[in-house]
Scaffold this motif. Sequence first.
Motif, PDB file in Angstrom:
ATOM      1  N   PRO A  95      15.233   4.712 -11.523  1.00  0.00           N
ATOM      2  CA  PRO A  95      14.808   4.052 -12.945  1.00  0.00           C
ATOM      3  C   PRO A  95      14.281   2.685 -12.385  1.00  0.00           C
ATOM      4  O   PRO A  95      14.943   1.993 -11.531  1.00  0.00           O
ATOM      5  N   HIS A  96      13.348   2.186 -12.996  1.00  0.00           N
ATOM      6  CA  HIS A  96      12.856   0.737 -12.836  1.00  0.00           C
ATOM      7  C   HIS A  96      12.112   0.068 -13.680  1.00  0.00           C
ATOM      8  O   HIS A  96      11.577   0.913 -14.596  1.00  0.00           O
ATOM      9  N   CYS A  97      11.807  -1.110 -13.984  1.00  0.00           N
ATOM     10  CA  CYS A  97      10.766  -1.674 -14.721  1.00  0.00           C
ATOM     11  C   CYS A  97       9.776  -2.195 -13.954  1.00  0.00           C
ATOM     12  O   CYS A  97       9.874  -2.786 -12.899  1.00  0.00           O
ATOM     13  N   HIS A  98       8.549  -1.863 -14.117  1.00  0.00           N
ATOM     14  CA  HIS A  98       7.379  -2.016 -13.434  1.00  0.00           C
ATOM     15  C   HIS A  98       6.916  -3.377 -14.276  1.00  0.00           C
ATOM     16  O   HIS A  98       6.620  -3.403 -15.476  1.00  0.00           O
ATOM     17  N   PHE A  99       6.849  -4.629 -13.561  1.00  0.00           N
ATOM     18  CA  PHE A  99       6.706  -5.714 -14.104  1.00  0.00           C
ATOM     19  C   PHE A  99       5.309  -6.252 -13.494  1.00  0.00           C
ATOM     20  O   PHE A  99       4.996  -6.660 -12.386  1.00  0.00           O
ATOM     21  N   ILE A 144       5.858  -5.816  -9.600  1.00  0.00           N
ATOM     22  CA  ILE A 144       6.974  -5.783  -8.854  1.00  0.00           C
ATOM     23  C   ILE A 144       7.862  -5.017  -9.750  1.00  0.00           C
ATOM     24  O   ILE A 144       7.713  -4.988 -11.061  1.00  0.00           O
ATOM     25  N   ASP A 145       8.453  -3.966  -8.933  1.00  0.00           N
ATOM     26  CA  ASP A 145       9.412  -3.039  -9.551  1.00  0.00           C
ATOM     27  C   ASP A 145      10.935  -3.653  -9.508  1.00  0.00           C
ATOM     28  O   ASP A 145      11.274  -4.221  -8.314  1.00  0.00           O
ATOM     29  N   LEU A 146      11.456  -3.629 -10.704  1.00  0.00           N
ATOM     30  CA  LEU A 146      13.034  -3.859 -10.788  1.00  0.00           C
ATOM     31  C   LEU A 146      13.604  -3.043 -10.931  1.00  0.00           C
ATOM     32  O   LEU A 146      13.922  -2.206 -12.272  1.00  0.00           O
ATOM     33  N   ASP A 160       0.964  -1.182  -0.101  1.00  0.00           N
ATOM     34  CA  ASP A 160      -0.012   0.011  -0.024  1.00  0.00           C
ATOM     35  C   ASP A 160       0.945   1.376  -0.053  1.00  0.00           C
ATOM     36  O   ASP A 160       1.558   1.610   1.236  1.00  0.00           O
ATOM     37  N   ARG A 161       0.965   1.901  -0.946  1.00  0.00           N
ATOM     38  CA  ARG A 161       1.725   3.212  -1.378  1.00  0.00           C
ATOM     39  C   ARG A 161       1.168   4.324  -1.483  1.00  0.00           C
ATOM     40  O   ARG A 161       1.165   5.330  -2.296  1.00  0.00           O
ATOM     41  N   ARG A 162       0.217   4.621  -0.369  1.00  0.00           N
ATOM     42  CA  ARG A 162      -0.729   5.889  -0.410  1.00  0.00           C
ATOM     43  C   ARG A 162       0.438   7.216  -0.417  1.00  0.00           C
ATOM     44  O   ARG A 162      -0.183   8.219  -0.734  1.00  0.00           O
ATOM     45  N   MET A 178       3.101   7.456  -1.968  1.00  0.00           N
ATOM     46  CA  MET A 178       3.758   7.706  -3.231  1.00  0.00           C
ATOM     47  C   MET A 178       2.945   7.959  -4.479  1.00  0.00           C
ATOM     48  O   MET A 178       3.221   8.754  -5.036  1.00  0.00           O
ATOM     49  N   TYR A 179       1.582   7.573  -4.463  1.00  0.00           N
ATOM     50  CA  TYR A 179       0.728   7.686  -5.550  1.00  0.00           C
ATOM     51  C   TYR A 179      -0.124   8.982  -5.505  1.00  0.00           C
ATOM     52  O   TYR A 179      -1.272   8.942  -4.974  1.00  0.00           O
ATOM     53  N   THR A 180       0.743  10.032  -5.689  1.00  0.00           N
ATOM     54  CA  THR A 180       0.074  11.115  -5.209  1.00  0.00           C
ATOM     55  C   THR A 180      -0.333  12.002  -6.409  1.00  0.00           C
ATOM     56  O   THR A 180      -1.258  13.142  -6.579  1.00  0.00           O
ATOM     57  N   VAL A 227      -2.608   0.179  -3.811  1.00  0.00           N
ATOM     58  CA  VAL A 227      -1.948  -1.025  -3.584  1.00  0.00           C
ATOM     59  C   VAL A 227      -1.298  -1.381  -4.934  1.00  0.00           C
ATOM     60  O   VAL A 227      -1.884  -1.761  -5.946  1.00  0.00           O
ATOM     61  N   HIS A 228      -0.013  -1.704  -4.886  1.00  0.00           N
ATOM     62  CA  HIS A 228       0.730  -1.812  -6.030  1.00  0.00           C
ATOM     63  C   HIS A 228       0.638  -3.366  -6.470  1.00  0.00           C
ATOM     64  O   HIS A 228       0.677  -4.353  -5.641  1.00  0.00           O
ATOM     65  N   LEU A 229       0.279  -3.381  -7.863  1.00  0.00           N
ATOM     66  CA  LEU A 229      -0.210  -4.772  -8.390  1.00  0.00           C
ATOM     67  C   LEU A 229       1.100  -5.401  -9.149  1.00  0.00           C
ATOM     68  O   LEU A 229       0.826  -6.479  -9.808  1.00  0.00           O
TER      69      LEU A 229
HETATM   70 ZN   LIG Z   1       5.435  -0.456 -10.238  1.00  0.00          ZN
END
Ligand SMILES: [Zn+2]
Length: 299
Positions: free
Chosen positions: A256-260, A167-169, A138-140, A142-144, A163-165
Amino acid sequence: MILPRDASLFCLFLTLITTSCTFASNQDANNPHQDDLLPPLESDFKSYPNLANITDEERALFHPILKFPTHFKKIPVLDCTQATGLATESQRKRSKIRDKLFGLVWRNVIVNLITDSEVVRKVPWKSSKWGFGKYDEDRRAMYTSSVFDAENVVDGYSGARTVHLGIDLGAPVGTKVYAFADGVVHSVGYNEGHGDYGFVVVIEHTLPLSSTKIWALYGHMDRATSRNKSPGTPIQKGQVIGGIGDCHENGGWSAPHCHFQVSMRPPMTHDMPGACSVQDRPIALSEYFDPRYVLGQIY
Ligand SMILES: [Zn+2]
């Protein structure tokens, strides 16, 4: 028996309470997504439903999505519940200039050397760029950005999406991203909103043993990801599908990241709700499964 008026009203009240309790419990019994059947937020690998029935044997056949440096004993797991993570306007401008001046050499020579050479991957580079961001976190804080506003509906998901669905790499800009299995491009594009995916590709993968189809979104990528791809383009397992984007092209994220993210149903376009509201979590977890069933027990 005749009851006094107050006693009759009391009986009516009791009947209503009993009826509404029975209705609620029947509703729960018919609802397969009851909250109390779900694991708590940020649960361990294999606590979540294995929607695509990916076995350990099948997972062993997948190609890594990123090649992490081998000198790390353990890749750090990041806490993404506190900070906003969005780059400032001047950071995005600087990133664009940096890309124009050094991008060609950095992305085509230096990063290739770092990520492809088995020898160089063993060098203990001091970099804080590598890391994992958790599924079902739960990233409340961050997600503004407005991308996550209640009225911005993505594939039926609305509300305050926190709620993040996926995984961030996390990895340095330009790090190559590989397809984990064979498939075809479902959709590719650029989601321009501040805090959105930036360059993104969705691949319809066919799992090697079961032949089950799943849809994987690779987000926050670089411009090269969009080249030579259109719906239906064949993708081979282990093929480079693009690189990690910088903040002028990845939707404006400073790290920097990949959202997978992996889905059991095809998205409408090159987009998936990367986060859902707390209320929608039960249905979201029945569509977007834990990416560790693909990535393995990375944390
Ligand atoms: Zn992500």
